[in-house]
Scaffold this active site. Structure first.
Site, PDB file in Angstrom:
ATOM      1  N   LEU A   8       2.290  11.993  22.733  1.00 10.17           N
ATOM      2  CA  LEU A   8       0.871  12.223  22.429  1.00 10.17           C
ATOM      3  C   LEU A   8       0.703  12.321  20.915  1.00 10.17           C
ATOM      4  CD1 LEU A   8      -0.048  14.863  25.162  1.00 10.17           C
ATOM      5  CD2 LEU A   8       0.212  12.365  25.358  1.00 10.17           C
ATOM      6  N   ARG A  15      -6.820  19.176   9.599  1.00 11.94           N
ATOM      7  CA  ARG A  15      -6.376  20.129   8.572  1.00 11.94           C
ATOM      8  C   ARG A  15      -5.449  19.523   7.521  1.00 11.94           C
ATOM      9  NH1 ARG A  15      -4.380  24.999  12.055  1.00 11.94           N
ATOM     10  NH2 ARG A  15      -4.640  23.565  13.794  1.00 11.94           N
ATOM     11  N   TYR A 364      23.116  -2.733 -21.781  1.00 11.70           N
ATOM     12  CA  TYR A 364      22.562  -3.392 -20.597  1.00 11.70           C
ATOM     13  C   TYR A 364      23.489  -4.515 -20.169  1.00 11.70           C
ATOM     14  CZ  TYR A 364      19.882  -6.335 -17.521  1.00 11.70           C
ATOM     15  OH  TYR A 364      19.499  -7.084 -16.441  1.00 11.70           O
ATOM     16  N   ARG A 438      28.217 -13.166 -38.279  1.00 13.07           N
ATOM     17  CA  ARG A 438      27.753 -12.062 -39.101  1.00 13.07           C
ATOM     18  C   ARG A 438      27.482 -12.624 -40.494  1.00 13.07           C
ATOM     19  NH1 ARG A 438      31.876  -7.324 -39.609  1.00 13.07           N
ATOM     20  NH2 ARG A 438      31.544  -7.108 -37.381  1.00 13.07           N
TER      21      ARG A 438
HETATM   22  C1  UD1 Z   1      -1.050  22.437  22.788  1.00 12.22           C
HETATM   23  C2  UD1 Z   1      -0.986  23.095  24.160  1.00 12.22           C
HETATM   24  C3  UD1 Z   1      -0.532  24.551  23.991  1.00 12.22           C
HETATM   25  C4  UD1 Z   1       0.788  24.618  23.267  1.00 12.22           C
HETATM   26  C5  UD1 Z   1       0.727  23.849  21.950  1.00 12.22           C
HETATM   27  C6  UD1 Z   1       2.117  23.730  21.384  1.00 12.22           C
HETATM   28  C7  UD1 Z   1      -2.693  22.033  25.507  1.00 12.22           C
HETATM   29  C8  UD1 Z   1      -4.062  22.149  26.068  1.00 12.22           C
HETATM   30  N1  UD1 Z   1      -2.277  23.048  24.782  1.00 12.22           N
HETATM   31  O1  UD1 Z   1      -2.075  23.073  22.080  1.00 12.22           O
HETATM   32  O2  UD1 Z   1      -0.401  25.155  25.254  1.00 12.22           O
HETATM   33  O3  UD1 Z   1       1.133  25.955  23.046  1.00 12.22           O
HETATM   34  O4  UD1 Z   1       0.224  22.523  22.150  1.00 12.22           O
HETATM   35  O5  UD1 Z   1       2.082  23.142  20.108  1.00 12.22           O
HETATM   36  O6  UD1 Z   1      -2.030  21.052  25.744  1.00 12.22           O
HETATM   37  N2  UD1 Z   1      -3.561  15.056  21.378  1.00 12.22           N
HETATM   38  C9  UD1 Z   1      -4.006  13.808  21.761  1.00 12.22           C
HETATM   39  N3  UD1 Z   1      -5.284  13.671  22.201  1.00 12.22           N
HETATM   40  C10 UD1 Z   1      -6.141  14.711  22.303  1.00 12.22           C
HETATM   41  C11 UD1 Z   1      -5.688  15.994  21.921  1.00 12.22           C
HETATM   42  C12 UD1 Z   1      -4.385  16.125  21.475  1.00 12.22           C
HETATM   43  O7  UD1 Z   1      -3.252  12.834  21.674  1.00 12.22           O
HETATM   44  O8  UD1 Z   1      -7.287  14.497  22.721  1.00 12.22           O
HETATM   45  C13 UD1 Z   1      -2.171  15.209  20.910  1.00 12.22           C
HETATM   46  C14 UD1 Z   1      -2.072  15.671  19.463  1.00 12.22           C
HETATM   47  O9  UD1 Z   1      -1.930  14.555  18.585  1.00 12.22           O
HETATM   48  C15 UD1 Z   1      -0.808  16.518  19.472  1.00 12.22           C
HETATM   49  C16 UD1 Z   1      -0.721  17.042  20.903  1.00 12.22           C
HETATM   50  O10 UD1 Z   1      -1.536  16.215  21.682  1.00 12.22           O
HETATM   51  O11 UD1 Z   1       0.332  15.747  19.205  1.00 12.22           O
HETATM   52  C17 UD1 Z   1      -1.143  18.491  21.018  1.00 12.22           C
HETATM   53  O12 UD1 Z   1      -2.482  18.620  20.620  1.00 12.22           O
HETATM   54  P1  UD1 Z   1      -3.004  19.890  19.817  1.00 12.22           P
HETATM   55  O13 UD1 Z   1      -4.438  19.710  19.554  1.00 12.22           O
HETATM   56  O14 UD1 Z   1      -2.109  20.167  18.680  1.00 12.22           O
HETATM   57  O15 UD1 Z   1      -2.821  21.021  20.935  1.00 12.22           O
HETATM   58  P2  UD1 Z   1      -2.688  22.551  20.677  1.00 12.22           P
HETATM   59  O16 UD1 Z   1      -4.033  23.132  20.554  1.00 12.22           O
HETATM   60  O17 UD1 Z   1      -1.720  22.822  19.589  1.00 12.22           O
END
Ligand code: UD1
Ligand code: MG
Length: 455
Positions: A8, A15, A364, A438
């Site tokens: 994912l 941020r 060089y 020279r």
């Molecule tokens: C998520 C978990 C949380 C965990 C934490 C660990 C969920 C709902 N929560 O929260 O339980 O403790 O990770 O780091 O899963 N992403 C997508 N598409 C989206 C949203 C997110 O691809 O629509 C991907 C992000 O790029 C990232 C990952 O999913 O790699 C996690 O997303 P993030 O928004 O960081 O979730 P957290 O709120 O940290």
């Protein structure tokens, strides 16, 4: 067992405050996502599918060399929704492992352990117990310790927030059951998103076993949201590499001031002083010492060689017992034979330097073949470029090139030849003879210095 991996990586990365997608920011010189994909490949998955965000075409472009499928999550509706986008690519897998593009330091070993622990259960999750669990989803367990749900921090009660066991995000599941759980997700929560973590409660309601295991090292589960966390993880990673090298018999004068962006192979009794950077593939033979502030990139340094302070070496090779620097620059295809010395403010490019040869100061050497035991005086220049083409300079065994000589290539200097200081050599110089160009020295006896004319 066919293992499919979903990565994912579609999150917005707000941020980071960057025009670059978060997963392309670099840790140890490589995009975050490439660390995750390298780990995924180590697991021997049948298929890897990366979920990228809308407008993140540059992510798949940047990592085009990696064998995986790419799908785009057009609207970001949460981690569950992201995984749903990947499932069609994984439709014929037995198990699905979920990784995150912004958690780069997870180790294959830990994931193998998760897969093995979860093997008898349809769902396995990697958890961690943290002193400060703020922001993470919490693992809610029943009376007998069985996992009942994951509650996101924003949806958690005060009692749930007190739970120190958190969800790292990594999970592995039976593919058919996972499809069923994903189809039952709702977005009825604080963020209005489809939480992947809600599959845990669905599995529990279905009476399915949920296995858990924990990662050994905290940095494995740390995600990156901003540039401070990126810098922190970079240091932890470098410290881990430094530790591995020291355990293998390398002395690092300060493991906190040491950086590897690639692969560093070092023999026994190698010493590395402070502020050195190693990029690409670097190999250091036994007993090599590297002085402070050196940059070594894609190079091999032979046993017992000394690289002195502030030297820059790229795509070059040295034999054994060489001395390079201080302030030397070895450019691509510099090949320095055993026992040769390359001194300060010397630049070498596409040249072989024979055994025992000394090029000690302000020189060089480009496009050249130099034999053994040659002495190249200070300020020697191979004039290899005529403005259009590059030409070769060849210097035979045992030759002596006087200081401040310009060797206008193509030109050959015979073995044992001596070239007088300050010469411009545009034709071949014979072996064993003194050759020089020279203007004769003269003294003007009747000359006097001008004196200031009074106004
Ligand atoms: C998520 C978990 C949380 C965990 C934490 C660990 C969920 C709902 N929560 O929260 O339980 O403790 O990770 O780091 O899963 N992403 C997508 N598409 C989206 C949203 C997110 O691809 O629509 C991907 C992000 O790029 C990232 C990952 O999913 O790699 C996690 O997303 P993030 O928004 O960081 O979730 P957290 O709120 O940290
Ligand atoms: Mg996160």
């Amino acid at each position: 067992m066919k293992l499919g991996i979903a990565v994912l990586a579609a999150g917005q990365g707000t941020r980071m405050k960057s025009n670059l997608p978060k997963v392309l920011h670099r840790l140890a010189g490589r995009p975050l996502l490439s660390h995750v994909l390298a780990t995924a490949q180590e697991l021997g998955a049948t298929r890897i599918c990366v979920v990228q965000g809308p407008g993140d075409g540059q992510v798949s472009e940047a990592l085009a060399g990696i064998d995986c499928d790419w799908v785009t999550q057009l609207d970001r509706h949460g981690t569950g929704h992201a995984l749903i986008q990947a499932m069609p690519k994984l439709h014929d897998m037995d198990r699905v492992l979920v990784l995150y593009g912004d958690i780069p330091l997870i180790r294959a070993e830990t994931l193998r352990q998760l897969i093995a622990t979860a093997a008898p259960a349809p769902l396995g999750i990697l958890t961690a117990t943290l002193a400060n669990p703020a922001g993470y989803g919490r693992i809610v367990r029943g009376d007998t310790g069985q996992v009942r749900a994951i509650v996101e921090a924003r949806d958690a009660s005060a009692a749930e927030l007190a739970i120190p066991e958190i969800n790292t995000g990594f999970l592995v599941a039976d593919r058919t059951k996972l499809e069923n759980w994903l189809s039952r997700l709702t977005n009825n929560n604080a963020q209005g998103e489809y939480y992947l973590t809600d599959i845990v409660a669905l599995a529990a309601v279905d009476g399915q076993a949920i296995a858990t295991c924990q990662a050994d090292r905290e940095e494995e589960i740390l995600g990156i949201n901003d540039r401070l966390q990126l810098a922190d993880l970079e240091r932890r990673y470098q410290r881990r590499l430094a530790g591995d090298l020291m355990r293998e018999g390398v002395t690092l004068l300060d493991p906190h001031r040491f950086d590897v962006r690639g692969q560093l192979k070092a023999g026994r009794d190698v010493t590395i002083d402070i502020n050195c950077l190693f990029e690409g593939e670097v190999e250091l033979g036994d007993g090599v010492s590297i002085g402070p502030n050196c940059l070594l990139k894609n190079c091999t340094i032979g046993a017992n060689s000394r690289v002195l302070a502030n030297s820059v070496i790229e795509k070059a090779r040295t034999g054994q017992d060489t001395q390079i620097g201080p302030f030397a620059r070895l450019r691509p295809q510099a090949d320095i034979a055993d026992g040769a010395h390359i001194g300060n403010f010397v630049e070498i490019k596409k040249a072989t330097i024979g055994p025992g040869t000394k090029v000690s100061h302000l020189t060089y050497i480009g496009d050249a073949r130099i034999g053994g035991n040659v002495n190249i005086g200070a300020g020697t220049i191979t004039c290899n470029y005529d403005g259009v083409n590059k030409h070769l300079t060849q210097i035979g065994e045992g030759a002596f090139i006087g200081s401040n000589t310009a060797l206008v290539a193509p030109v050959n200097i015979g073995a044992g030849a001596t070239i007088g200081a300050g010469s411009v050599i545009g034709r071949d110089a014979p072996a064993d003879k003194l050759t020089l160009t020279r203007a004769p020295q003269k003294t003007i006896h009747h000359w006097t210095r001008p004196v200031k004319i009074p106004k």
